[in-house]
Design a protein around this motif. Structure first.
Motif, PDB file in Angstrom:
ATOM      1  N   VAL A   1       0.816  -1.223   0.000  1.00 17.94           N
ATOM      2  CA  VAL A   1       0.000   0.000   0.000  1.00 17.94           C
ATOM      3  C   VAL A   1       0.846   1.269   0.000  1.00 17.94           C
ATOM      4  CG1 VAL A   1      -2.051  -1.029   1.064  1.00 17.94           C
ATOM      5  CG2 VAL A   1      -0.252  -0.109   2.535  1.00 17.94           C
ATOM      6  N   TYR A   2       2.153   1.128   0.336  1.00 18.58           N
ATOM      7  CA  TYR A   2       3.063   2.275   0.376  1.00 18.58           C
ATOM      8  C   TYR A   2       3.383   2.780  -1.031  1.00 18.58           C
ATOM      9  CZ  TYR A   2       7.365   4.826   1.768  1.00 18.58           C
ATOM     10  OH  TYR A   2       8.328   5.774   2.005  1.00 18.58           O
ATOM     11  N   HIS A   3       3.465   1.870  -1.961  1.00 14.77           N
ATOM     12  CA  HIS A   3       4.075   2.180  -3.249  1.00 14.77           C
ATOM     13  C   HIS A   3       3.078   2.603  -4.312  1.00 14.77           C
ATOM     14  CE1 HIS A   3       7.923   0.648  -1.768  1.00 14.77           C
ATOM     15  NE2 HIS A   3       7.191  -0.231  -1.125  1.00 14.77           N
ATOM     16  N   ARG A   4       2.067   3.391  -3.909  1.00 18.86           N
ATOM     17  CA  ARG A   4       1.090   3.827  -4.896  1.00 18.86           C
ATOM     18  C   ARG A   4       0.327   5.033  -4.358  1.00 18.86           C
ATOM     19  NH1 ARG A   4      -3.675   0.439  -6.198  1.00 18.86           N
ATOM     20  NH2 ARG A   4      -4.547   2.520  -6.160  1.00 18.86           N
ATOM     21  N   TYR A   5      -0.430   5.636  -5.263  1.00 16.00           N
ATOM     22  CA  TYR A   5      -1.329   6.712  -4.865  1.00 16.00           C
ATOM     23  C   TYR A   5      -2.748   6.175  -4.863  1.00 16.00           C
ATOM     24  CZ  TYR A   5       2.638   9.812  -5.321  1.00 16.00           C
ATOM     25  OH  TYR A   5       3.861  10.425  -5.162  1.00 16.00           O
ATOM     26  N   TYR A   6      -3.673   6.970  -4.320  1.00 12.28           N
ATOM     27  CA  TYR A   6      -5.059   6.533  -4.211  1.00 12.28           C
ATOM     28  C   TYR A   6      -6.003   7.559  -4.806  1.00 12.28           C
ATOM     29  CZ  TYR A   6      -3.004   3.095  -1.250  1.00 12.28           C
ATOM     30  OH  TYR A   6      -2.205   2.072  -0.802  1.00 12.28           O
ATOM     31  N   ASP A   7      -7.237   7.114  -5.077  1.00  9.66           N
ATOM     32  CA  ASP A   7      -8.261   8.060  -5.518  1.00  9.66           C
ATOM     33  C   ASP A   7      -8.426   9.121  -4.444  1.00  9.66           C
ATOM     34  OD1 ASP A   7      -8.926   6.845  -8.008  1.00  9.66           O
ATOM     35  OD2 ASP A   7      -9.907   5.240  -6.897  1.00  9.66           O
ATOM     36  N   PRO A   8      -8.629  10.368  -4.865  1.00  8.29           N
ATOM     37  CA  PRO A   8      -8.656  11.474  -3.899  1.00  8.29           C
ATOM     38  C   PRO A   8      -9.850  11.381  -2.951  1.00  8.29           C
ATOM     39  CG  PRO A   8      -9.227  12.238  -6.104  1.00  8.29           C
ATOM     40  CD  PRO A   8      -8.799  10.818  -6.248  1.00  8.29           C
ATOM     41  N   VAL A   9      -9.643  11.915  -1.762  1.00  5.89           N
ATOM     42  CA  VAL A   9     -10.648  11.882  -0.714  1.00  5.89           C
ATOM     43  C   VAL A   9     -11.560  13.091  -0.864  1.00  5.89           C
ATOM     44  CG1 VAL A   9     -10.986  11.994   1.778  1.00  5.89           C
ATOM     45  CG2 VAL A   9      -9.061  10.684   0.826  1.00  5.89           C
ATOM     46  N   ASP A  10     -12.860  12.858  -0.781  1.00  8.04           N
ATOM     47  CA  ASP A  10     -13.833  13.956  -0.850  1.00  8.04           C
ATOM     48  C   ASP A  10     -14.544  14.038   0.502  1.00  8.04           C
ATOM     49  OD1 ASP A  10     -15.918  15.654  -1.187  1.00  8.04           O
ATOM     50  OD2 ASP A  10     -16.917  14.498  -2.770  1.00  8.04           O
ATOM     51  N   PRO A  11     -14.246  15.079   1.294  1.00 12.88           N
ATOM     52  CA  PRO A  11     -14.836  15.163   2.634  1.00 12.88           C
ATOM     53  C   PRO A  11     -16.358  15.235   2.588  1.00 12.88           C
ATOM     54  CG  PRO A  11     -13.186  16.900   2.280  1.00 12.88           C
ATOM     55  CD  PRO A  11     -13.418  16.246   0.964  1.00 12.88           C
ATOM     56  N   ALA A  12     -16.918  15.562   1.436  1.00 14.37           N
ATOM     57  CA  ALA A  12     -18.371  15.681   1.342  1.00 14.37           C
ATOM     58  C   ALA A  12     -19.035  14.339   1.017  1.00 14.37           C
ATOM     59  CB  ALA A  12     -18.740  16.714   0.281  1.00 14.37           C
ATOM     60  N   LEU A  13     -18.229  13.292   0.798  1.00 15.07           N
ATOM     61  CA  LEU A  13     -18.795  11.988   0.432  1.00 15.07           C
ATOM     62  C   LEU A  13     -19.685  11.447   1.556  1.00 15.07           C
ATOM     63  CD1 LEU A  13     -18.681   9.761  -1.809  1.00 15.07           C
ATOM     64  CD2 LEU A  13     -16.812   8.724  -0.506  1.00 15.07           C
ATOM     65  N   ARG A  14     -20.855  10.947   1.199  1.00 19.37           N
ATOM     66  CA  ARG A  14     -21.813  10.369   2.141  1.00 19.37           C
ATOM     67  C   ARG A  14     -22.380   9.106   1.521  1.00 19.37           C
ATOM     68  NH1 ARG A  14     -19.712  13.904   4.370  1.00 19.37           N
ATOM     69  NH2 ARG A  14     -20.497  15.577   5.683  1.00 19.37           N
ATOM     70  N   PRO A  15     -22.902   8.171   2.307  1.00 17.86           N
ATOM     71  CA  PRO A  15     -22.898   8.088   3.766  1.00 17.86           C
ATOM     72  C   PRO A  15     -21.471   8.019   4.319  1.00 17.86           C
ATOM     73  CG  PRO A  15     -24.424   6.488   2.803  1.00 17.86           C
ATOM     74  CD  PRO A  15     -23.642   7.072   1.687  1.00 17.86           C
ATOM     75  N   ALA A  16     -21.335   8.402   5.594  1.00 19.74           N
ATOM     76  CA  ALA A  16     -20.003   8.455   6.184  1.00 19.74           C
ATOM     77  C   ALA A  16     -20.064   8.363   7.703  1.00 19.74           C
ATOM     78  CB  ALA A  16     -19.320   9.766   5.786  1.00 19.74           C
ATOM     79  N   PHE A  17     -18.963   7.877   8.272  1.00 12.66           N
ATOM     80  CA  PHE A  17     -18.724   8.037   9.702  1.00 12.66           C
ATOM     81  C   PHE A  17     -17.939   9.328   9.878  1.00 12.66           C
ATOM     82  CE2 PHE A  17     -19.346   3.442   9.367  1.00 12.66           C
ATOM     83  CZ  PHE A  17     -20.244   3.237  10.400  1.00 12.66           C
ATOM     84  N   LEU A  18     -18.472  10.231  10.692  1.00  7.50           N
ATOM     85  CA  LEU A  18     -17.886  11.574  10.824  1.00  7.50           C
ATOM     86  C   LEU A  18     -17.484  11.843  12.269  1.00  7.50           C
ATOM     87  CD1 LEU A  18     -20.699  13.361   8.826  1.00  7.50           C
ATOM     88  CD2 LEU A  18     -18.410  12.801   7.979  1.00  7.50           C
ATOM     89  N   ALA A  19     -16.480  12.671  12.429  1.00  8.77           N
ATOM     90  CA  ALA A  19     -16.160  13.132  13.776  1.00  8.77           C
ATOM     91  C   ALA A  19     -17.421  13.779  14.340  1.00  8.77           C
ATOM     92  CB  ALA A  19     -15.019  14.133  13.734  1.00  8.77           C
ATOM     93  N   ARG A  20     -17.805  13.402  15.558  1.00  9.81           N
ATOM     94  CA  ARG A  20     -19.065  13.911  16.105  1.00  9.81           C
ATOM     95  C   ARG A  20     -18.905  15.359  16.534  1.00  9.81           C
ATOM     96  NH1 ARG A  20     -21.195  10.187  20.516  1.00  9.81           N
ATOM     97  NH2 ARG A  20     -19.681  11.318  21.732  1.00  9.81           N
ATOM     98  N   GLU A  21     -19.886  16.179  16.160  1.00 10.29           N
ATOM     99  CA  GLU A  21     -19.840  17.572  16.605  1.00 10.29           C
ATOM    100  C   GLU A  21     -20.216  17.664  18.076  1.00 10.29           C
ATOM    101  OE1 GLU A  21     -22.669  19.080  13.868  1.00 10.29           O
ATOM    102  OE2 GLU A  21     -21.337  18.568  12.211  1.00 10.29           O
ATOM    103  N   PRO A  22     -19.750  18.708  18.786  1.00  7.24           N
ATOM    104  CA  PRO A  22     -20.180  18.911  20.171  1.00  7.24           C
ATOM    105  C   PRO A  22     -21.697  19.137  20.194  1.00  7.24           C
ATOM    106  CG  PRO A  22     -18.452  20.487  19.547  1.00  7.24           C
ATOM    107  CD  PRO A  22     -18.860  19.756  18.309  1.00  7.24           C
ATOM    108  N   TRP A  23     -22.298  18.886  21.312  1.00  7.18           N
ATOM    109  CA  TRP A  23     -23.758  19.073  21.462  1.00  7.18           C
ATOM    110  C   TRP A  23     -24.186  20.421  20.884  1.00  7.18           C
ATOM    111  CZ3 TRP A  23     -27.217  15.541  22.855  1.00  7.18           C
ATOM    112  CH2 TRP A  23     -26.824  14.454  23.658  1.00  7.18           C
TER     113      TRP A  23
END
Ligand code: HEM
Ligand code: HEM
Lengths: 364, 364
Positions: free
Chosen positions: B342-364
Motif C-alpha cells: 500500500v506504500y508504493h502507490r497513490y489513491y483516488d482522492p478523498v472527498d470530505p463531502a462523500l456520504r454516507p459516512a462516519f464523521l467526527a461527532r460535533e459537540p452538542w
C-alpha cells in the motif's frame, strides 16, 4: 527569439524575493528593470552569481519531499553555467563527487551547468544519480544488480560500455548534448565514487553477503528552475538517510530485494507473515547500513535523528514567519513511521507552483 | 419544526444510490416522493431497515482512512433506532460486544441507536471506544494506565465510579441523554470485554510485563450520517490490525510508552538512536501482539496481510466501476510502511463531502 521564453512574471517574483530576503542587496527596482529589459531583448536573462546561489538554496528549502532541509543555507553552489560540452560536464560531475565526498564528511553541493536558452536547450545527464549501479536480468531468472539501473545499463552497453557481472557495477555517466544526439559515456573514476562495504555489528555472516553502497546520493535528473530560468543539468546531493538504502534500495521487491536472504541467514520463521520476519530482517538490514557508514567515517543520518532535525527546521522557519510545505508521505520514513515525531502531525500544504524548485525534468 | 432539519438533497442522493446499487429495489421514484413529503411534514424521515443496512455498509466502504474495507458487505447492522434511554443503550452496547466477540472469531458489527430529530438530539456515548482503559497521572510522575483514557476516567470518577490502580482498568460506559444532563455510567460486564494477555513466542520474560489488550476495537464517538439523517450513537467495530496495539497504543510516547522497557529487557544498546533499538523493540512488541491473539483464538490481521486485502478491495471496486478514495497517511501502517504494497502507490482522492459516512461527532 520568442520573447516569452523566460516568463517575466517568474523573474519578477524571484527577484522581489531575493531582495526581500537579502536586505543588504537593496531594493529590487534597478535590477528588475535591467532583467525585464534583458528578457525583452534576448528572451531570457542571466542570474548574478548571488542570485544563482540564493535560488538554488531556496529550491532546496522549497523541496516539499525533503526531510533534510534544516541545513538549506549551507548548500555549496558551484557556478558552472559557462559549461555545456559533454566532456566538461562529465569532468565537473566527477569533481562534484570528490568535493561532496570530502573524505567521508559529506557536504551538500549543487553544480549548475548551462541553462536552457531560446533555441538552445541545455545538454542533459541521462543518469538518475551521478553514482548508481547497473542491473540486468540474470540468465537463470531474477536480476543481477539494481533493476533501477537496467535501462541506463542497456543504453550504455549499446554505446559500447562493457558492463561487468558483479551486482554492484557503477554505471558510466551518460551526457547528451542535444535532443537526438548520440550520448557520450564516461566511466566514473574510482576516486570519485566512494563506496562502503556493509557489515553488521552482531552478525559476522553479514559481510559474506558482499553488499555495499555508495557514499553520495547525487540526483542528476531534475531541473532546477529559478525565476523562470531552467537549469536541466544541476546535479545535487545531500548525505544519505539510512532508510533510503536499508529500506528501499536493498529491500524493495523491485530493487535488490534482499529481505528473504537476510531473514534466512537470521534463521527467522518465514512460513507466515505473522512472524513479522520481513520487519525483523528490515531492521537488521538498516542496522547494518548505519553501522557500516559509521565505521567507514561516512556521514549518514538515522531516521529518528533526521526527523527531529526536520521538526527543528519547521520551528525555525516558523519563527521567521515562513511556512514549511511538506509532503507527509515522502517525509515519514519507510521504517517504523509511527515511531518518528514527523508521523504525528500535519504539514503546511504543498503548492506545485512554488518556485524556485527542483522539478521532474521534462522530455526533450 | 424547521423544515430543513434533514437536507432533502442528501436524502435524494442517497435514495438514488440505494435504488441504483440494488436494482431489485426498483426505481427510486415512489420512495423519493414519499420521503420528500415526509421531510416536508416532519422535518426529517425514517430509513427502511434495508436503507439503514445499506447506508451503514456504504459508510464503511466510504471510510477513506480504513484499510479493512474488503469485507464491507459483511457488516452486521443492528437496528436499534427505537432505543434512546441510557439504560437500554448501555445494555445493547454490551450485547454488541458479545455478538462482535463471537468467542474470538470477531464479526464486524454496527449498532444504530436513535437518530437526531428536530428539537430532539439523540443521546450520546461519551467513550471513544466501548472498551478502553483508564489512565491517571501516577503519584511518582509518569502515568498509570492509558493517558488516552484519562479524561473519561476523571469524568467517571466525578460521577462516582471507583477506578482501580492497575494499568489495564476497563473504563465504564458513559451515556448522556441530553446536552448538559448528568451522564449515567455502567461498568462493562466481564463477559462483554474479552481481553488477551500478551506473551512473546521467544521471550519468557515478556509475560512478566503483565500486558494485555481487549479483543474488540469498537469506535463509539463518530456520527453515522446517511441520506441527511445523523446517528450520533452508532458504535461500530472490526477486528484489530496488530499495529494498532503494538505500534500505537502500547508504543506511542503519549500512550503506554513501553519501548524503552521492552528494549531494556531485550538487552538492546539504547545509548544512540543509530542502534535502532526503538525499531527492534517495536517489532518484538508487534510480534508479541500477533502471537498472543493467535494463541487466544482471537481474530487479528497483520499489516502485510491487511495491506494485500486492501489492494484486492481496490481491484474489486474498480471492476465494478467505482473509485476507492483513500488517505495514504492513514492506510500505510506505522511499522515497516515501505514493506507493504500500500506504500508504493497513490489513491483516488478523498472527498470530505462523500456520504454516507462516519464523521467526527460535533459537540452538542
Ligand atoms: C543534507 C542531507 C539530506 C538529506 C538527509 C535528505 C533527505 C531526503 C530524503 C530521505 C528524501 C526522499 C527520497 C526518496 O524517498 O526517494 C529527499 C528528497 C528530496 N530532497 Fe533531500 N536530503 C538532503 C539534502 C538535499 C539537498 C542538498 C537537496 C537539494 C539541493 C535536496 C532536495 C531534495 C529533493 C528535490 C527531493 C525530492 C526528490 C524527488 O522528488 O524524487 N535534498 N531528501
Ligand atoms: C474488519 C476489520 C477492520 C480493520 C482491520 C480495520 C482497520 C482500520 C485501521 C487500521 C484504521 C486506522 C485506525 C487508526 O490509525 O487509528 C481504521 C480506521 C477506520 N475504520 Fe476500519 N477496520 C476494520 C473494520 C471497520 C468497520 C467495520 C468500520 C465501520 C463500519 C470501519 C470504519 C473505519 C473508520 C470510519 C475509520 C477512521 C476512524 C477515524 O477517523 O478515527 N472499519 N480501520
Amino acid at each position: 527569439t520568442p520573447p516569452t521564453f523566460t516568463d517575466p512574471h517568474q523573474a519578477t517574483a524571484f527577484l522581489r524575493q531575493f531582495h526581500q530576503e537579502r536586505p543588504g542587496a537593496g531594493g529590487p527596482g534597478p535590477r528588475l528593470r535591467q532583467v525585464l529589459d534583458e528578457i525583452d531583448r534576448t528572451g531570457t536573462y542571466e542570474h548574478t552569481p548571488e542570485e544563482l546561489a540564493f535560488g538554488a538554496r531556496l529550491a532546496w528549502r522549497n523541496a516539499a519531499r525533503c526531510i533534510g532541509r534544516l541545513y538549506w543555507r549551507s548548500l555549496v553552489v558551484r557556478d558552472l553555467r559557462h559549461l555545456s560540452a559533454a566532456d566538461d560536464i562529465a569532468e565537473q560531475c566527477f569533481e562534484h563527487l570528490r568535493l561532496a565526498t570530502n573524505d567521508g564528511r559529506i557536504r551538500p553541493v549543487v553544480s549548475v551547468f548551462a541553462p536552457d536558452r531560446p533555441g538552445r536547450p541545455a545538454p542533459r545527464i541521462l543518469n538518475q544519480q551521478l553514482v548508481r549501479y547497473a542491473g540486468h536480468p540474470a540468465p537463470g531468472g531474477g536480476w543481477t544488480g539494481d533493476p533501477a539501473g537496467a535501462q541506463l545499463a542497456a543504453r550504455a552497453r549499446d554505446l559500447g560500455w562493457k558492463c561487468g557481472e558483479e551486482p554492484f557495477e557503477v554505471l558510466p555517466l551518460l551526457v547528451q548534448e542535444r535532443a537526438g544526439a548520440r550520448p557520450e559515456w564516461y566511466e566514473v573514476p574510482d576516486d570519485a565514487a566512494l563506496e562502503v562495504r556493509l557489515t553488521h555489528p552482531d552478525h559476522g555472516w553479514f559481510a559474506e553477503l558482499d553488499l555495499r553502497w555508495y557514499a553520495v546520493p547525487a540526483i542528476s535528473d531534475m531541473t532546477l528552475e529559478i525565476g523562470g530560468v531552467r537549469y536541466p543539468t544541476a546535479p545535487f546531493n545531500g548525505w544519505y538517510m539510512g532508510t533510503e538504502i536499508g529500506a528501499r534500495n536493498l529491500a524493495d521487491a523491485d530493487r535488490y530485494n534482499l529481505l528473504a536472504e537476510v531473514a534466512g541467514r537470521l534463521g527467522l520463521d518465514t512460513s507466515s507473515e505473522r512472524t513479522l520476519w520481513r520487519d525483523r530482517a528490515l531492521v537488521e538490514l538498516n542496522v547494518a547500513v548505519l553501522h557500516s557508514f559509521q565505521e567507514a567515517g561516512v556521514t549518514m543520518a538515522d531516521h529518528h535523528t533526521e526527523s527531529e532535525r526536520f521538526l527543528k527546521h519547521i520551528a525555525q522557519e516558523k519563527r521567521l514567519g515562513r511556512p514549511t510545505p511538506a509532503d507527509w508521505s515522502w517525509i515519514v520514513p519507510p521504517v517504523s513511521g509511527g515511531l518518528t515525531p514527523v508521523y504525528h502531525r500535519y504539514y503546511d500544504p504543498v503548492d506545485p507552483a512554488l518556485r524556485p524548485a527542483f522539478l521532474a525534468r521534462e522530455p526533450w
